[in-house]
Motif scaffolding. Structure first.
Motif, mmCIF file in Angstrom:
data_model
loop_
_atom_site.group_PDB
_atom_site.id
_atom_site.type_symbol
_atom_site.label_atom_id
_atom_site.label_comp_id
_atom_site.label_asym_id
_atom_site.label_seq_id
_atom_site.Cartn_x
_atom_site.Cartn_y
_atom_site.Cartn_z
ATOM 1 N N ILE A 56 0.845 -1.206 0.000
ATOM 2 C CA ILE A 56 0.000 0.000 0.000
ATOM 3 C C ILE A 56 0.873 1.247 0.000
ATOM 4 O O ILE A 56 0.584 2.215 -0.702
ATOM 5 N N LYS A 57 1.970 1.208 0.763
ATOM 6 C CA LYS A 57 2.892 2.351 0.784
ATOM 7 C C LYS A 57 3.422 2.655 -0.611
ATOM 8 O O LYS A 57 3.593 3.809 -0.981
ATOM 9 N N ASP A 58 3.669 1.597 -1.380
ATOM 10 C CA ASP A 58 4.211 1.785 -2.729
ATOM 11 C C ASP A 58 3.205 2.403 -3.684
ATOM 12 O O ASP A 58 3.558 3.232 -4.516
ATOM 13 N N VAL A 59 1.967 1.974 -3.608
ATOM 14 C CA VAL A 59 0.979 2.397 -4.602
ATOM 15 C C VAL A 59 0.192 3.632 -4.184
ATOM 16 O O VAL A 59 -0.305 4.367 -5.033
ATOM 17 N N LEU A 60 0.092 3.885 -2.915
ATOM 18 C CA LEU A 60 -0.764 4.965 -2.428
ATOM 19 C C LEU A 60 -0.468 6.324 -3.067
ATOM 20 O O LEU A 60 -1.411 7.027 -3.450
ATOM 21 N N PRO A 61 0.774 6.708 -3.233
ATOM 22 C CA PRO A 61 1.015 8.011 -3.868
ATOM 23 C C PRO A 61 0.420 8.103 -5.274
ATOM 24 O O PRO A 61 -0.023 9.168 -5.695
ATOM 25 N N HIS A 62 0.371 6.995 -5.984
ATOM 26 C CA HIS A 62 -0.181 6.994 -7.337
ATOM 27 C C HIS A 62 -1.705 7.022 -7.333
ATOM 28 O O HIS A 62 -2.316 7.586 -8.234
ATOM 29 N N LEU A 63 -2.314 6.379 -6.333
ATOM 30 C CA LEU A 63 -3.773 6.313 -6.279
ATOM 31 C C LEU A 63 -4.400 7.612 -5.806
ATOM 32 O O LEU A 63 -5.544 7.899 -6.130
ATOM 33 N N THR A 64 -3.669 8.363 -5.013
ATOM 34 C CA THR A 64 -4.226 9.595 -4.455
ATOM 35 C C THR A 64 -3.556 10.820 -5.052
ATOM 36 O O THR A 64 -3.608 11.894 -4.477
ATOM 37 N N ALA A 65 -2.949 10.645 -6.211
ATOM 38 C CA ALA A 65 -2.258 11.758 -6.866
ATOM 39 C C ALA A 65 -3.259 12.795 -7.357
ATOM 40 O O ALA A 65 -4.458 12.561 -7.404
ATOM 41 N N GLU A 66 -2.738 13.903 -7.753
ATOM 42 C CA GLU A 66 -3.568 14.986 -8.281
ATOM 43 C C GLU A 66 -4.300 14.519 -9.528
ATOM 44 O O GLU A 66 -3.834 13.639 -10.242
ATOM 45 N N PRO A 67 -5.457 15.114 -9.824
ATOM 46 C CA PRO A 67 -6.257 14.692 -10.966
ATOM 47 C C PRO A 67 -5.513 14.743 -12.303
ATOM 48 O O PRO A 67 -5.796 13.968 -13.197
ATOM 49 N N ASP A 68 -4.538 15.631 -12.454
ATOM 50 C CA ASP A 68 -3.820 15.736 -13.721
ATOM 51 C C ASP A 68 -2.595 14.819 -13.791
ATOM 52 O O ASP A 68 -1.825 14.872 -14.733
ATOM 53 N N ALA A 69 -2.443 13.955 -12.782
ATOM 54 C CA ALA A 69 -1.308 13.036 -12.764
ATOM 55 C C ALA A 69 -1.489 11.943 -13.822
ATOM 56 O O ALA A 69 -2.592 11.652 -14.249
ATOM 57 N N ASP A 70 -0.390 11.347 -14.221
ATOM 58 C CA ASP A 70 -0.399 10.285 -15.222
ATOM 59 C C ASP A 70 -1.135 9.061 -14.685
ATOM 60 O O ASP A 70 -0.730 8.478 -13.679
ATOM 61 N N PRO A 71 -2.241 8.625 -15.348
ATOM 62 C CA PRO A 71 -2.988 7.471 -14.849
ATOM 63 C C PRO A 71 -2.203 6.171 -14.949
ATOM 64 O O PRO A 71 -2.515 5.202 -14.275
ATOM 65 N N GLY A 72 -1.165 6.143 -15.771
ATOM 66 C CA GLY A 72 -0.354 4.938 -15.890
ATOM 67 C C GLY A 72 0.776 4.887 -14.888
ATOM 68 O O GLY A 72 1.696 4.080 -15.027
ATOM 69 N N ALA A 73 0.707 5.737 -13.871
ATOM 70 C CA ALA A 73 1.801 5.831 -12.911
ATOM 71 C C ALA A 73 1.934 4.608 -12.025
ATOM 72 O O ALA A 73 2.979 4.397 -11.433
ATOM 73 N N VAL A 74 0.870 3.801 -11.915
ATOM 74 C CA VAL A 74 0.986 2.584 -11.122
ATOM 75 C C VAL A 74 1.860 1.644 -11.944
ATOM 76 O O VAL A 74 1.466 1.117 -12.963
ATOM 77 N N CYS A 75 3.067 1.496 -11.491
ATOM 78 C CA CYS A 75 4.084 0.819 -12.297
ATOM 79 C C CYS A 75 3.838 -0.678 -12.430
ATOM 80 O O CYS A 75 3.172 -1.297 -11.609
ATOM 81 N N ALA A 76 4.414 -1.225 -13.471
ATOM 82 C CA ALA A 76 4.292 -2.653 -13.755
ATOM 83 C C ALA A 76 4.872 -3.483 -12.617
ATOM 84 O O ALA A 76 4.354 -4.555 -12.308
ATOM 85 N N GLU A 77 5.918 -2.992 -11.991
ATOM 86 C CA GLU A 77 6.521 -3.735 -10.880
ATOM 87 C C GLU A 77 5.518 -3.893 -9.733
ATOM 88 O O GLU A 77 5.431 -4.958 -9.124
ATOM 89 N N PHE A 78 4.768 -2.847 -9.453
ATOM 90 C CA PHE A 78 3.754 -2.950 -8.401
ATOM 91 C C PHE A 78 2.718 -4.003 -8.779
ATOM 92 O O PHE A 78 2.331 -4.828 -7.952
#
Length: 121
Positions: free
Chosen positions: A62-84
């Motif tokens: 959760i620590k790894d993915v949380l920044p990507h899930l709660t990012a700003e609306p204009d953030a890259d939606p593909g930011a949840v990396c393949a490694e995760f």
């Protein structure tokens, strides 16, 4: 809002809120008297954390993915990396393995109980 109200609004215990803070999942503000001050975005984040925990993900993931899930609306939606995603898949596969072992154990116990009941007759 203070911790009691944040607990009520989020549906998460005050103890869990403190745990999320200790784990670095949330960072509530602080009032002049040192009390925690939870804003709406922190409550929203708590709800996401709770949902991920209820799905069975460990805090480490959760620590790894949380920044990507709660990012700003204009953030890259593909930011949840393949490694995760690979890490989640591995976790899911380990869980499926444990379920299979438990199912086998349950079947063995069921067979034992059937035999024991037949012997009692």
């Amino acid at each position: 809002m203070r911790i009691g109200e944040a607990s009520r609004v989020s549906g998460v215990s005050a103890r869990s809120l403190r745990y999320y803070e200790d784990e670095g999942l949330i960072i509530p503000g602080r009032c002049g008297n040192g009390y925690r001050d939870y804003c709406r975005s922190t409550i929203d984040r708590v709800r996401v954390i709770r949902s991920l925990l209820e799905s069975g993900l460990p805090v480490r993931l959760i620590k790894d993915v949380l920044p990507h899930l709660t990012a700003e609306p204009d953030a890259d939606p593909g930011a949840v990396c393949a490694e995760f995603l690979r890490e989640v898949q591995r976790y899911r596969d380990r869980l499926a393995g444990r379920i299979a072992v438990l199912s086998d154990q349950q079947a063995a116990l069921d067979a034992y109980l059937r035999e024991a009941r037949r012997a009692d007759r």
